[in-house]
Scaffold this motif. Structure first.
Motif, mmCIF file in Angstrom:
data_model
loop_
_atom_site.group_PDB
_atom_site.id
_atom_site.type_symbol
_atom_site.label_atom_id
_atom_site.label_comp_id
_atom_site.label_asym_id
_atom_site.label_seq_id
_atom_site.Cartn_x
_atom_site.Cartn_y
_atom_site.Cartn_z
ATOM 1 N N THR A 169 11.306 4.879 -4.676
ATOM 2 C CA THR A 169 11.926 6.173 -4.390
ATOM 3 C C THR A 169 11.990 7.036 -5.654
ATOM 4 O OG1 THR A 169 13.227 5.160 -2.624
ATOM 5 C CG2 THR A 169 13.982 7.295 -3.454
ATOM 6 N N VAL A 170 12.298 6.416 -6.791
ATOM 7 C CA VAL A 170 12.296 7.160 -8.057
ATOM 8 C C VAL A 170 10.897 7.687 -8.356
ATOM 9 C CG1 VAL A 170 12.606 6.945 -10.553
ATOM 10 C CG2 VAL A 170 14.283 5.950 -8.994
ATOM 11 N N LEU A 171 9.889 6.842 -8.164
ATOM 12 C CA LEU A 171 8.505 7.301 -8.345
ATOM 13 C C LEU A 171 8.216 8.502 -7.453
ATOM 14 C CD1 LEU A 171 5.574 6.797 -9.432
ATOM 15 C CD2 LEU A 171 5.229 5.388 -7.396
ATOM 16 N N ALA A 172 8.729 8.459 -6.223
ATOM 17 C CA ALA A 172 8.484 9.566 -5.294
ATOM 18 C C ALA A 172 9.191 10.841 -5.740
ATOM 19 C CB ALA A 172 8.943 9.174 -3.883
ATOM 20 N N GLY B 81 0.804 -1.213 0.000
ATOM 21 C CA GLY B 81 0.000 0.000 0.000
ATOM 22 C C GLY B 81 0.834 1.259 0.000
ATOM 23 N N LEU B 82 1.988 1.214 0.677
ATOM 24 C CA LEU B 82 2.845 2.402 0.741
ATOM 25 C C LEU B 82 3.723 2.582 -0.493
ATOM 26 C CD1 LEU B 82 4.138 2.370 4.442
ATOM 27 C CD2 LEU B 82 2.693 4.112 3.397
ATOM 28 N N LYS B 83 4.020 1.507 -1.204
ATOM 29 C CA LYS B 83 5.070 1.586 -2.228
ATOM 30 C C LYS B 83 4.717 2.505 -3.382
ATOM 31 C CE LYS B 83 3.743 -2.571 -4.848
ATOM 32 N NZ LYS B 83 3.402 -1.902 -6.114
ATOM 33 N N ASP B 84 3.436 2.726 -3.653
ATOM 34 C CA ASP B 84 3.052 3.580 -4.781
ATOM 35 C C ASP B 84 2.698 4.994 -4.358
ATOM 36 O OD1 ASP B 84 3.403 1.543 -6.640
ATOM 37 O OD2 ASP B 84 1.384 0.755 -6.306
ATOM 38 N N GLU B 85 2.859 5.323 -3.077
ATOM 39 C CA GLU B 85 2.573 6.698 -2.664
ATOM 40 C C GLU B 85 3.640 7.624 -3.240
ATOM 41 O OE1 GLU B 85 1.316 7.381 1.562
ATOM 42 O OE2 GLU B 85 -0.347 7.846 0.231
ATOM 43 N N PRO B 86 3.242 8.764 -3.814
ATOM 44 C CA PRO B 86 4.147 9.500 -4.694
ATOM 45 C C PRO B 86 4.985 10.584 -4.047
ATOM 46 C CG PRO B 86 1.950 10.404 -4.874
ATOM 47 C CD PRO B 86 1.860 9.281 -3.885
ATOM 48 N N LEU B 87 5.182 10.556 -2.734
ATOM 49 C CA LEU B 87 6.005 11.584 -2.107
ATOM 50 C C LEU B 87 7.114 10.932 -1.284
ATOM 51 C CD1 LEU B 87 3.304 14.169 -0.978
ATOM 52 C CD2 LEU B 87 4.633 14.129 -3.083
ATOM 53 N N LEU B 88 8.206 11.663 -1.118
ATOM 54 C CA LEU B 88 9.370 11.093 -0.442
ATOM 55 C C LEU B 88 9.089 10.732 1.008
ATOM 56 C CD1 LEU B 88 12.280 13.255 -1.897
ATOM 57 C CD2 LEU B 88 11.928 10.805 -2.208
ATOM 58 N N ILE B 89 8.273 11.524 1.701
ATOM 59 C CA ILE B 89 7.981 11.201 3.103
ATOM 60 C C ILE B 89 7.318 9.835 3.190
ATOM 61 C CG2 ILE B 89 5.798 12.481 3.027
ATOM 62 C CD1 ILE B 89 8.127 11.942 6.073
#
Length: 277
Positions: free
Chosen positions: A221-224, A167-175
């Protein structure tokens, strides 16, 4: 359980703005867990193989329940039983998570397209605390089950943690990814304890190896980085914070070049390398 309305204050254009968030569904995970006396650990090292201090947890739980004197706890099996007894109020939530992990997708209720709304950016952080509590609770639950010899139940807890990681892996921000990194380390303590004590069966080891092999922290991380650029940074230039529109667009151009020509080329996803030079 429903939590009361929260008042959120933000400084907008030099003025304090007070807004209210709609109530949201919390969990019955008790915040916070008691604080046991952990053994000393070396700084800046991974703590794989260090068994959880279940005796410390059991003493801490008993200290929150009553001031009456209790017999000394010296047996880890007895401590594990006490820990699980005190985690019984969480069982309904843990069962709900077990059931929900079969769903193919999840998304946290964050409308990124409304990032300029102070309520959205303020509410964005709230689910991280809940997620981390879930990791801490599930890891403690799994380690207590492990000490009691119920590795199948311990693995069920870890599977839920893997699903939370999805669930967290696709969240788009660095935090989001920083929180995810912290949570993965919490989860690996439970996996590592089972390895150190040789509790996992061969089939369980194969399952863990396969799932850990698909945990890609670098790609997320790149996505973020893209998310930081596109959700937070680029829209801010449209508000004209930096003066004349031409200056604003020039700085926007420079920032995008920094992302595209300096940051991203140093991350090689194929070779799994970060090359600062």
């Amino acid at each position: 359980l429903r939590q009361p309305l929260k008042r959120v204050t933000n400084v907008v254009r030099g003025e304090i703005e007070v807004s209210e968030l709609a109530p949201h569904r919390g969990t019955n995970i008790p915040p916070p867990l008691p604080d046991p006396a952990h053994p000393a650990r070396r700084l800046n090292t991974w703590d794989y193989g260090l068994a959880s201090n279940l005796i410390g947890w059991a003493v801490a739980f008993q200290g929150t329940n009553s001031d009456a004197p209790r017999p000394e706890i010296t047996d880890p099996v007895q401590a594990a039983a006490i820990v699980l007894e005190n985690l019984e109020p969480c069982e309904a939530t843990l069962a709900e998570l077990q059931s929900a992990q079969g769903r193919p997708y999840c998304r946290f209720n964050i409308p990124y397209e409304q990032w300029d709304n102070p309520q959205v950016s303020s509410a964005y952080m709230e689910h991280f605390g809940i997620i981390k509590q879930l990791y801490q609770t599930l890891v403690l639950h799994s380690e207590a089950e492990m000490v009691l010899g119920r590795t199948d139940l311990a693995l069920k807890d870890i599977k839920v943690l893997f699903r939370l990681d999805d669930g967290l892996k696709d969240e788009p921000l660095l935090i989001s990814q920083l929180v995810r990194l912290a949570c993965v380390k919490i989860m690996l303590h439970s996996v590592g304890q089972g390895l150190a004590e040789r509790r996992w069966s061969e089939a369980q080891l194969l399952l863990l190896q396969d799932r850990l092999g698909r945990t890609d922290l670098l790609a997320s991380t790149v996505l973020a980085f893209y998310g930081e650029r596109d959700v937070c940074v680029i829209p801010s230039f449209g508000r004209g914070y930096m003066g004349p529109r031409g200056w604003n667009r020039l700085e926007q151009y420079n920032l995008i070049r920094a992302f595209n020509e300096t940051v991203l080329p140093r991350i090689d996803l194929t070779a799994r390398e970060i090359i600062p030079s």
